[in-house]
Design a protein around this motif. Structure first.
Motif, PDB file in Angstrom:
ATOM      1  N   ALA A 169       0.822  -1.214   0.000  1.00 38.95           N
ATOM      2  CA  ALA A 169       0.000   0.000   0.000  1.00 38.95           C
ATOM      3  C   ALA A 169       0.853   1.259   0.000  1.00 38.95           C
ATOM      4  O   ALA A 169       0.391   2.344  -0.376  1.00 38.95           O
ATOM      5  N   ALA A 170       2.114   1.118   0.422  1.00 33.35           N
ATOM      6  CA  ALA A 170       3.031   2.263   0.421  1.00 33.35           C
ATOM      7  C   ALA A 170       3.518   2.527  -1.001  1.00 33.35           C
ATOM      8  O   ALA A 170       3.530   1.643  -1.864  1.00 33.35           O
ATOM      9  N   VAL A 171       3.936   3.766  -1.228  1.00 34.17           N
ATOM     10  CA  VAL A 171       4.424   4.184  -2.542  1.00 34.17           C
ATOM     11  C   VAL A 171       5.925   4.431  -2.468  1.00 34.17           C
ATOM     12  O   VAL A 171       6.407   5.078  -1.527  1.00 34.17           O
ATOM     13  N   TYR A 172       6.652   3.890  -3.448  1.00 31.01           N
ATOM     14  CA  TYR A 172       8.084   4.149  -3.542  1.00 31.01           C
ATOM     15  C   TYR A 172       8.345   5.109  -4.688  1.00 31.01           C
ATOM     16  O   TYR A 172       7.850   4.909  -5.810  1.00 31.01           O
ATOM     17  N   VAL A 173       9.113   6.152  -4.437  1.00 32.01           N
ATOM     18  CA  VAL A 173       9.471   7.131  -5.459  1.00 32.01           C
ATOM     19  C   VAL A 173      10.993   7.134  -5.611  1.00 32.01           C
ATOM     20  O   VAL A 173      11.713   7.428  -4.658  1.00 32.01           O
ATOM     21  N   GLU A 174      11.445   6.797  -6.800  1.00 31.77           N
ATOM     22  CA  GLU A 174      12.882   6.723  -7.043  1.00 31.77           C
ATOM     23  C   GLU A 174      13.493   8.116  -7.119  1.00 31.77           C
ATOM     24  O   GLU A 174      12.879   9.055  -7.646  1.00 31.77           O
ATOM     25  N   ALA A 175      14.697   8.259  -6.600  1.00 28.59           N
ATOM     26  CA  ALA A 175      15.382   9.553  -6.626  1.00 28.59           C
ATOM     27  C   ALA A 175      15.709   9.962  -8.059  1.00 28.59           C
ATOM     28  O   ALA A 175      16.130   9.130  -8.879  1.00 28.59           O
ATOM     29  N   ASP A 176      15.498  11.222  -8.360  1.00 26.69           N
ATOM     30  CA  ASP A 176      15.793  11.768  -9.675  1.00 26.69           C
ATOM     31  C   ASP A 176      16.716  12.976  -9.497  1.00 26.69           C
ATOM     32  O   ASP A 176      16.262  14.058  -9.117  1.00 26.69           O
ATOM     33  N   PRO A 177      18.010  12.816  -9.770  1.00 31.70           N
ATOM     34  CA  PRO A 177      18.956  13.916  -9.528  1.00 31.70           C
ATOM     35  C   PRO A 177      18.716  15.138 -10.415  1.00 31.70           C
ATOM     36  O   PRO A 177      19.234  16.218 -10.134  1.00 31.70           O
ATOM     37  N   ASP A 178      17.928  14.976 -11.471  1.00 36.26           N
ATOM     38  CA  ASP A 178      17.665  16.103 -12.371  1.00 36.26           C
ATOM     39  C   ASP A 178      16.550  17.012 -11.875  1.00 36.26           C
ATOM     40  O   ASP A 178      16.368  18.119 -12.391  1.00 36.26           O
TER      41      ASP A 178
END
Length: 449
Positions: A296-305
Motif C-alpha cells: 500500500a506504500a508508494v516508492y518514489v525513485e530519486a531523480d537527480p535532475d
C-alpha cells in the motif's frame, strides 16, 4: 566580517560547504560583535574559523580478492577551548576536506550548547563501506586507525560514529587503537555495551531531536500527539526519530535513502519500523524493499535532475530532515510551508540550504537548526566519556533522563539568547549566539594560543 568570509573563499575556493557554514554563523553573531568590540580587537572571528589542526593521510587497504585500494583519511581538530576535540567519523564517498571542515565547525558550537566540556572536531574517509564484507571493513578500519591513533586520546580528541560508521566500525577502530597504544581508554564513543558503551547512545540523536521538537511545540501550547510527520533518511537518526515520534503519539509518513523514498499514508508504525531496521541494519538493503511487504506504500525513485525533493511535497504538520546536508532548498521549504508544515527539526547536519532557512525564519515557523536539535547524540557521547572515566554504567532510565534535561537546557539557552539580542523565536540566531559566546569567552580566558 565580509572581509573574513572573502578571505576564506579566496584561500580555499573549493570548500563550498565550509563557506556556507561559516557564513551562516557569522551573519547571526553580528549583534554580539557590535556589543563586544573587544572581540574584534582580539580577532576572535579569524581564530574561530581556522582549525587548530588539520590532518589528511592516505589509507591503503586490501580487499578480499587481494586488490590494494587507497583512500583518503581526514581529521579536523577545530577548537579545543572548552574541552578535548569531540566529533564523529564519517565513511562515505562524498567525504572531502570541505565537508569535514564544515562538520567540525558546526560541531564546535553544537558541543558548546550541550553544557558539557567538549571541543569540536570531525573526521572520516571517502571509503564506502556499502557492499564490503566485514573482513574488508575491518582491514580498512585498522589501516585508518594505524595513522589516526597518533593524534587522538581520551583527553585530546575523542571520535565517534557518523554516516557509515556504526557499532561494527567503532569496534574495529577501538580494537586497533587498543593494540597500538596498549591501553584500554574511552578514546572512542559509540562502543558496544559489553566494553564501555552507554545505554541510549544509538538512540540519542533521534530521541534528542524529538525532545527538542516537543520543547518548541510547548512554547505554543502544543504537542506531537496526532501530528503527521515527514522524516527523511533511514539510518540510525531517522530510525530513532521515528521511534520517539511514535512513542509521543505522532504519525510518520516517509523514510528515504539515496535511492529514493517511501510514502505510507497509513503511517509507519512500530512493526513497520522494525522491518525498516531489519532492511537497513541487518540486510543493509534499500528502502524500496519496504514496499515488498507493505504494497500500500508508494516508492518514489530519486531523480537527480529534479530541482526539488518530492519527499517534501506531502501534506504534514512536522518535518524531520535526517538524511544529509542541503537536502532542502528554497522551493522545498516554500512547498512545505504551503502544505501545512509548521515545525522543522533537523536530525542531519545542515540539511537546509541557506535559502530554505530564510523561508522558515521569515514564515516564523518553529525551526530547530541541527547544531541545537541534533546535539543529543554528542551529549550522550559526553555522558559515555564520563561513565568511562568512572568505570561504571548508568541505567537506561538515568541516561534518558539526562538526555531529556540536556535537550531542555539547549532549548532554553537558544530561546534566552535570541531574546537577549531582540530576535525572539529565532532558534538559528539563539543557537549560534549562545554557542559562539561560550567558545569565544573560553578562548579569551586562555590567552593568545
Amino acid at each position: 566580517m565580509e572581509q573574513i568570509v572573502s578571505r576564506i573563499v579566496q584561500r580555499d575556493p573549493e570548500q563550498k560547504e565550509f563557506h556556507q557554514a561559516v557564513h551562516e554563523v557569522l551573519e547571526t553573531v553580528r549583534p554580539v560583535l557590535e556589543r563586544n568590540p573587544e572581540f574584534r580587537k582580539q580577532a576572535v572571528l579569524e581564530r574561530v574559523v581556522e582549525p587548530e589542526r588539520v590532518l589528511m593521510f592516505r589509507v591503503p587497504w586490501m580487499d578480499d580478492q587481494g586488490q590494494v585500494h587507497v583512500n583518503r583519511g581526514f581529521r579536523v581538530e577545530m577548537n579545543s577551548a572548552i574541552g578535548p576535540y569531540k566529533g564523529g567519523l564519517r565513511f562515505h564517498p562524498s567525504v572531502s576536506l570541505s565537508i569535514i571542515k564544515f562538520l567540525a565547525f558546526e560541531q564546535v558550537f553544537k558541543n558548546s550548547l550541550t553544557t558539557l566540556h567538549m571541543g569540536g572536531g570531525k573526521g572520516g574517509s571517502d571509503f564506502d563501506p556499502k557492499g564490503r564484507s566485514d573482513a574488508e571493513v575491518m582491514r580498512f578500519c585498522q589501516a585508518f586507525m594505524a595513522e589516526l591513533f597518533r593524534h587522538i586520546g581520551p583527553n585530546t580528541d575523542v571520535p565517534a560514529g557518523d554516516i557509515g560508521v556504526g557499532g561494527r566500525e567503532i569496534g574495529y577502530l577501538f580494537g586497533m587503537y587498543k593494540k597500538l597504544r596498549n591501553e584500554f581508554t574511552g578514546v572512542l564513543t559509540g562502543k558496544s555495551l559489553a566494553w564501555g558503551g552507554s545505554l541510549i547512545r544509538p538512540e540519542a540523536t533521534g530521541y534528542g531531536v524529538v525532545y527538542f521538537a516537543a520543547e518548541m511545540l510547548a512554547t505554543r501550547g502544543d504537542r506531537l500527539e496526532g501530528k503527521n510527520c515527514l522524516v527523511s533518511g533511514s539510518g540510525n537518526v531517522a530510525q530513532f526519530t521515528t521511534e520517539k515520534i511514535l512513542e509521543m503519539g505522532g504519525r510518520v509518513l516517509t523514510l528515504s535513502d539515496s535511492s529514493g523514498y517511501i510514502f505510507d499514508e497509513e503511517g509507519i508504525d512500530h512493526e513497520k519500523l522494525n522491518h525498516v531496521k531489519e532492511i537497513k541494519n541487518i540486510r543493509r538493503g534499500r528502502i524500496r524493499e519496504y514496499c515488498q511487504r507493505y504494497p500500500a506504500a508508494v516508492y518514489v525513485e530519486a531523480d537527480p535532475d529534479l530541482e526539488y525533493n518530492p519527499l517534501w511535497t506531502h501534506r504534514a504538520d512536522c518535518a524531520f530532515p535526517s538524511a544529509t546536508q542541503n537536502e532542502i532548498n528554497a522551493r522545498d521549504a516554500q512547498t512545505m510551508v504551503e502544505n501545512g508544515v509548521f515545525l522543522v527539526c533537523e536530525g542531519a547536519n545542515m540539511p537546509s540550504a541557506p535559502s530554505a532557512v530564510e523561508v522558515f525564519v521569515e514564515q516564523k515557523i518553529l525551526y530547530g537548526p541541527g547544531k541545537a536539535a541534533n546535539a543529543g547524540g554528542v551529549a550522550v557521547s559526553g555522558l559515555e566519556m564520563a561513565q568511562n572515566s568512572m568505570r561504571l554504567n548508568w541505567p537506561r532510565a538515568e541516561v534518558d533522563e539526562r538526555l531529556q534535561q540536556i535537550m531542555k537546557c539547549i532549548h532554553k539557552t537558544c530561546v534566552d539568547a535570541s531574546a537577549e539580542y531582540g530576535m525572539e523565536g529565532n532558534y538559528v540566531a539563539g543557537a549560534n549566539i549562545a554557542g559562539f559566546v561560550n567558545v569565544v569567552n573560553a578562548m579569551l580566558d586562555q590567552g593568545l594560543v
